[in-house]
Design a protein around this motif. Sequence first.
Motif, PDB file in Angstrom:
ATOM      1  N   GLU A  59       0.949  -4.916  -0.577  1.00 31.81           N
ATOM      2  CA  GLU A  59       0.111  -5.556  -1.588  1.00 31.81           C
ATOM      3  C   GLU A  59      -0.543  -4.523  -2.503  1.00 31.81           C
ATOM      4  N   ALA A  60      -1.001  -3.419  -1.911  1.00 27.46           N
ATOM      5  CA  ALA A  60      -1.647  -2.378  -2.709  1.00 27.46           C
ATOM      6  C   ALA A  60      -0.662  -1.725  -3.671  1.00 27.46           C
ATOM      7  N   PHE A  61       0.588  -1.580  -3.241  1.00 29.05           N
ATOM      8  CA  PHE A  61       1.596  -0.968  -4.102  1.00 29.05           C
ATOM      9  C   PHE A  61       1.850  -1.791  -5.362  1.00 29.05           C
ATOM     10  N   ASP A  62       1.600  -3.102  -5.283  1.00 29.60           N
ATOM     11  CA  ASP A  62       1.794  -3.971  -6.443  1.00 29.60           C
ATOM     12  C   ASP A  62       0.488  -4.237  -7.194  1.00 29.60           C
ATOM     13  N   GLY A  63      -0.598  -3.611  -6.744  1.00 33.20           N
ATOM     14  CA  GLY A  63      -1.895  -3.844  -7.349  1.00 33.20           C
ATOM     15  C   GLY A  63      -2.244  -2.825  -8.419  1.00 33.20           C
ATOM     16  N   PRO A  64      -3.418  -2.956  -9.024  1.00 31.20           N
ATOM     17  CA  PRO A  64      -3.822  -2.068 -10.129  1.00 31.20           C
ATOM     18  C   PRO A  64      -3.995  -0.612  -9.705  1.00 31.20           C
ATOM     19  N   ALA A  65      -4.302  -0.356  -8.422  1.00 31.98           N
ATOM     20  CA  ALA A  65      -4.504   1.024  -7.979  1.00 31.98           C
ATOM     21  C   ALA A  65      -3.222   1.840  -8.028  1.00 31.98           C
ATOM     22  N   ALA A  66      -2.084   1.168  -8.138  1.00 32.98           N
ATOM     23  CA  ALA A  66      -0.798   1.875  -8.186  1.00 32.98           C
ATOM     24  C   ALA A  66      -0.703   2.789  -9.410  1.00 32.98           C
ATOM     25  N   ARG A  67      -1.480   2.498 -10.444  1.00 33.79           N
ATOM     26  CA  ARG A  67      -1.405   3.299 -11.661  1.00 33.79           C
ATOM     27  C   ARG A  67      -2.185   4.602 -11.562  1.00 33.79           C
ATOM     28  N   THR A  68      -3.060   4.711 -10.580  1.00 31.44           N
ATOM     29  CA  THR A  68      -3.920   5.894 -10.507  1.00 31.44           C
ATOM     30  C   THR A  68      -3.884   6.574  -9.145  1.00 31.44           C
ATOM     31  N   SER A  69      -2.961   6.166  -8.275  1.00 31.27           N
ATOM     32  CA  SER A  69      -2.902   6.724  -6.926  1.00 31.27           C
ATOM     33  C   SER A  69      -1.463   7.025  -6.549  1.00 31.27           C
ATOM     34  N   SER A  70      -1.322   7.920  -5.600  1.00 30.04           N
ATOM     35  CA  SER A  70      -0.011   8.135  -5.004  1.00 30.04           C
ATOM     36  C   SER A  70       0.267   7.040  -3.990  1.00 30.04           C
ATOM     37  N   MET A  71       1.522   6.869  -3.646  1.00 28.58           N
ATOM     38  CA  MET A  71       1.904   5.907  -2.624  1.00 28.58           C
ATOM     39  C   MET A  71       1.270   6.276  -1.280  1.00 28.58           C
ATOM     40  N   LEU A  72       1.235   7.581  -0.982  1.00 30.15           N
ATOM     41  CA  LEU A  72       0.675   8.034   0.280  1.00 30.15           C
ATOM     42  C   LEU A  72      -0.799   7.663   0.394  1.00 30.15           C
ATOM     43  N   ARG A  73      -1.538   7.808  -0.683  1.00 31.43           N
ATOM     44  CA  ARG A  73      -2.975   7.497  -0.632  1.00 31.43           C
ATOM     45  C   ARG A  73      -3.199   6.023  -0.311  1.00 31.43           C
ATOM     46  N   LEU A  74      -2.459   5.139  -0.962  1.00 34.90           N
ATOM     47  CA  LEU A  74      -2.616   3.715  -0.722  1.00 34.90           C
ATOM     48  C   LEU A  74      -2.154   3.346   0.683  1.00 34.90           C
ATOM     49  N   LEU A  75      -1.102   3.996   1.145  1.00 37.97           N
ATOM     50  CA  LEU A  75      -0.604   3.730   2.494  1.00 37.97           C
ATOM     51  C   LEU A  75      -1.631   4.113   3.544  1.00 37.97           C
ATOM     52  N   LEU A  76      -2.254   5.277   3.395  1.00 35.28           N
ATOM     53  CA  LEU A  76      -3.249   5.728   4.365  1.00 35.28           C
ATOM     54  C   LEU A  76      -4.491   4.840   4.333  1.00 35.28           C
ATOM     55  N   ASP A  77      -4.887   4.386   3.151  1.00 34.80           N
ATOM     56  CA  ASP A  77      -6.035   3.484   3.057  1.00 34.80           C
ATOM     57  C   ASP A  77      -5.738   2.161   3.759  1.00 34.80           C
ATOM     58  N   ALA A  78      -4.534   1.636   3.545  1.00 35.36           N
ATOM     59  CA  ALA A  78      -4.169   0.358   4.152  1.00 35.36           C
ATOM     60  C   ALA A  78      -3.985   0.484   5.653  1.00 35.36           C
ATOM     61  N   GLY A  79      -3.530   1.653   6.112  1.00 31.84           N
ATOM     62  CA  GLY A  79      -3.246   1.841   7.530  1.00 31.84           C
ATOM     63  C   GLY A  79      -4.344   2.541   8.291  1.00 31.84           C
TER      64      GLY A  79
END
Length: 256
Positions: free
Chosen positions: A170-190
């Motif tokens: 969900e985060a990968f398809d959200g607005p944060a995808a434009r300003t974050s790396s995939m790894l950052r969003l993955l670690l936040d979600a996990g």
Amino acid sequence: MAGRQQDRAAPPGRPQRRPVVALYERMVEAIRAGTYPPGSTLPTEPRLAAELGVSRPALREALILLQEDGVINVRRGVGRTVSHHPPPRGFEFLKPLEVLLGEGRQVVTVPVARTREEPTDFSTQHLVLPAGGEVRFWESVIEVGGLPACLTQEWAADETLAELLPEAAEAFDGPAARTSSMLRLLLDAGRGLPLTGSSTIVATTLGRQRGAQLGRPAETPGVLVTQVIRLDRTPLLAAKHMLPPGAPALPVWQAR
């Protein structure tokens, strides 16, 4: 400090979050924030458990991990004290590259590509991919102090994420995808899940395309970091990070 955050119940088959890991992280952050400064004596177990809003058995396990990692010391007659020189949290810990490179500096993640593509040899080697399916691909330039410091390429399989960590999908398809790396969003979600990583580091040259993206000649030497992030034994993300000369150092703490 804030009370314990309640985790949602995990559906059958999904890995359970580890409260002790999350508690460990909370205590490390509290130490770094000065709540428990270096050299100070930690409160007694009952008081500390009350402050953190956790059970004493979970707290005791987290304290054992903190002692093993050299974050705290135990002295007879004194109790548990915070180390005067806590080990730095470098590349040996799972942290986003923009966080590692940007300690005390201005960091911007500039998206180059946010797309899906046919599996490559690299993504097929490191991820569990469905037959004939596509893989999510991100490319970003991490700028530190206004200068390109890292070119990051990341791959993830949507089906695996949707099954094991839908919050990340969900985060990968959200607005944060434009300003974050995939790894950052993955670690936040996990956060609180048993995520592990393995990496290889090799010296190479940037090459024409990477050099152009980093504003350097093709023959410029660089360091290529290959990284795979797993949940238990299942790979969730594979990445390549290219660092040119002058990029901030990636600290690695070692002990004997």
